[in-house]
Design a protein around this motif. Structure first.
Motif, PDB file in Angstrom:
ATOM      1  N   GLU A  63       7.316  -8.234  13.198  1.00 55.77           N
ATOM      2  CA  GLU A  63       6.562  -6.943  13.196  1.00 55.77           C
ATOM      3  C   GLU A  63       5.630  -6.582  14.420  1.00 55.77           C
ATOM      4  O   GLU A  63       5.548  -5.532  14.556  1.00 55.77           O
ATOM      5  CB  GLU A  63       5.590  -7.237  11.946  1.00 55.77           C
ATOM      6  CG  GLU A  63       6.024  -7.295  10.512  1.00 55.77           C
ATOM      7  CD  GLU A  63       5.222  -7.230   9.338  1.00 55.77           C
ATOM      8  OE1 GLU A  63       4.047  -7.274   9.815  1.00 55.77           O
ATOM      9  OE2 GLU A  63       5.684  -7.525   8.234  1.00 55.77           O
ATOM     10  N   ASN A  64       5.164  -7.547  14.788  1.00 55.26           N
ATOM     11  CA  ASN A  64       4.424  -7.398  15.983  1.00 55.26           C
ATOM     12  C   ASN A  64       4.704  -8.299  17.435  1.00 55.26           C
ATOM     13  O   ASN A  64       3.909  -9.069  17.548  1.00 55.26           O
ATOM     14  CB  ASN A  64       2.893  -7.208  15.877  1.00 55.26           C
ATOM     15  CG  ASN A  64       2.162  -6.843  16.937  1.00 55.26           C
ATOM     16  OD1 ASN A  64       2.562  -6.110  17.861  1.00 55.26           O
ATOM     17  ND2 ASN A  64       0.903  -7.346  17.383  1.00 55.26           N
ATOM     18  N   LYS A  66       5.324 -10.548  20.613  1.00 56.59           N
ATOM     19  CA  LYS A  66       4.689 -10.526  21.915  1.00 56.59           C
ATOM     20  C   LYS A  66       5.461 -11.046  22.915  1.00 56.59           C
ATOM     21  O   LYS A  66       5.084 -11.197  24.038  1.00 56.59           O
ATOM     22  CB  LYS A  66       3.438 -11.756  21.715  1.00 56.59           C
ATOM     23  CG  LYS A  66       2.302 -11.367  20.595  1.00 56.59           C
ATOM     24  CD  LYS A  66       1.646  -9.861  21.115  1.00 56.59           C
ATOM     25  CE  LYS A  66       0.723  -9.514  20.019  1.00 56.59           C
ATOM     26  NZ  LYS A  66       0.305  -8.012  20.443  1.00 56.59           N
ATOM     27  N   ASN A 126       8.430 -13.501  16.726  1.00 49.63           N
ATOM     28  CA  ASN A 126       7.697 -13.110  18.122  1.00 49.63           C
ATOM     29  C   ASN A 126       8.724 -12.648  19.406  1.00 49.63           C
ATOM     30  O   ASN A 126       7.961 -12.619  20.230  1.00 49.63           O
ATOM     31  CB  ASN A 126       6.911 -14.525  18.635  1.00 49.63           C
ATOM     32  CG  ASN A 126       5.888 -14.261  19.200  1.00 49.63           C
ATOM     33  OD1 ASN A 126       4.964 -13.297  19.092  1.00 49.63           O
ATOM     34  ND2 ASN A 126       5.503 -15.163  20.398  1.00 49.63           N
ATOM     35  N   LYS A 153       3.224  -6.411  25.106  1.00 51.02           N
ATOM     36  CA  LYS A 153       3.627  -7.690  25.029  1.00 51.02           C
ATOM     37  C   LYS A 153       2.922  -8.646  26.005  1.00 51.02           C
ATOM     38  O   LYS A 153       2.202  -8.358  26.773  1.00 51.02           O
ATOM     39  CB  LYS A 153       5.325  -7.671  25.538  1.00 51.02           C
ATOM     40  CG  LYS A 153       6.103  -6.953  24.554  1.00 51.02           C
ATOM     41  CD  LYS A 153       6.357  -7.501  23.089  1.00 51.02           C
ATOM     42  CE  LYS A 153       7.600  -6.813  22.528  1.00 51.02           C
ATOM     43  NZ  LYS A 153       7.237  -5.450  22.351  1.00 51.02           N
TER      44      LYS A 153
END
Length: 370
Positions: A63-64, A66, A126, A153
């Protein structure tokens, strides 16, 4: 029975995928999209009209993420190359067009993601993978896409191959391309040469002056690599073009160099000729920041645990690492397998490095996801 990684590598290498071969690049993209979908990834196709489509790959639970992982699908080789010299192995080396730059990296990366999927590793949440189709021609179409997905990121892992000695890349020079166009006046070189204004002569003067801007000790280079001009040997040339490659080690060097080039081209040496200089910096320098240095040190630490002696290097060649690094994202390049002679008929992969660098990459992704 053939190693399944090498079987996939052979399949990819034997498909022409030059930067301007949309059909071939899209075929590579289709294979890769299918492979990632088979392990549960979502594949987003970013369509292009003139060049190959790009791919964005994510695990459904990402979802998010990095970490952005970037790999290109195009090669420098024209259509027909794969048929002329298809994939082959000799001893511990594999050969073929694009085998190290960077089809072996795609094999390594897929099997890394496959392993993480099979072990239900949470770090899959991730990562986001960006596969572009035009890196070998400057990523003109994909730069905005890369920068869009790199925004926010923490880390950028670039899958260019490791150097011949296994080094990863922590710094790169920035690169630009310029075109010097000169218009003169044609005349018959035997009957009335005095009426001509030679564009080729003017270009020759400018080549000498541009080449004098080189400062190799400080990482600045100017190379007039391709010239065009003239129509017949007995005609004073009315048109000439010079194509110029520029490299800088820092952004602070760029504008002063460009100003010097403009000054060279302001005034003609051959009276009556007209000069136009166009171009820009295609890729900013990849400068090693404290964050990127820390990322390399982490990779080196992991490598030591695997009994790998990992070194870093600086190179004048360009890659998409420049875009992420210039955005302030901690960036490490050259994370693919070991090989050499990229862009040549003798391009090769050191086969044992495929599994070695696979293990290093998996552990690096895991450690960055803690």
């Amino acid at each position: 029975m053939k190693n399944e990684k090498l079987a996939l590598l052979e399949k990819l290498v034997n498909i022409d995928s030059g930067s301007h071969d949309k059909k071939g690049v899209d075929k590579i993209g289709g294979i890769l999209a299918g492979l990632y979908q088979s392990i549960g990834f979502h594949a987003e196709i970013v369509e292009e009209k003139e060049i190959g489509n790009h791919l964005i790959l994510r695990h459904p639970e990402a979802e998010n993420p990095k970490i952005i992982i970037i790999a290109h699908m195009d090669t420098v080789f024209p259509e027909g190359t794969a048929k002329e010299r298809p994939y082959k192995t000799e001893g511990n080396r594999a050969y073929g067009p694009g085998v190290i730059d960077m089809k072996a990296s795609h094999v390594m990366l897929f099997y890394a993601m496959k392993y993480l999927t099979e072990t239900n590793n949470a770090c899959l949440r991730n990562v986001e993978l960006v596969f572009n189709s035009d890196e070998e021609i400057g990523s003109v179409h994909s730069r905005a896409l890369i920068e869009k997905h790199a925004k926010g990121k923490n880390y950028a892992l670039i899958m260019e191959p490791a150097r011949k000695d296994g080094s990863v890349v922590t710094e790169r020079r920035g690169s630009g391309t310029y075109t010097l166009t000169i218009e003169g006046e044609a005349a018959h070189s035997g009957i009335e040469p005095e009426k001509g204004k030679s564009a080729i002569e003017e270009l020759a003067h400018k080549i000498v002056k541009l080449q004098q801007l080189n400062d190799h000790e400080n990482g600045v280079s100017v190379n007039v690599g391709v010239i065009e001009g003239g129509t017949t040997v007995n005609t004073v040339s009315a048109h000439a073009v010079g194509h110029v490659d520029v490299r800088v080690s820092s952004m602070e060097q760029f504008r002063p160099l460009e100003q010097k080039m403009e000054e060279v081209c302001e005034t003609p040496d051959v009276e009556g000729t007209r000069i136009e200089l166009t171009g820009h910096l295609d890729r900013p320098p990849m400068v090693k920041t404290e964050k990127s240095k820390a990322l390399y040190e982490l990779a080196k630490e992991i490598a030591e645990e695997l009994n790998i002696d990992l070194k870093e290097t600086y190179t004048g060649g360009g890659s998409d690492a420049s875009f992420t690094a210039s955005m302030g994202v901690a960036t490490l390049d050259g994370l693919g397998p070991i090989g050499g002679n990229a862009h040549s008929d003798s391009e090769y992969l050191e086969i044992p490095s495929l599994d070695e660098r696979l293990q290093l990459f998996i552990k690096l992704v895991e450690r960055l996801s803690l």
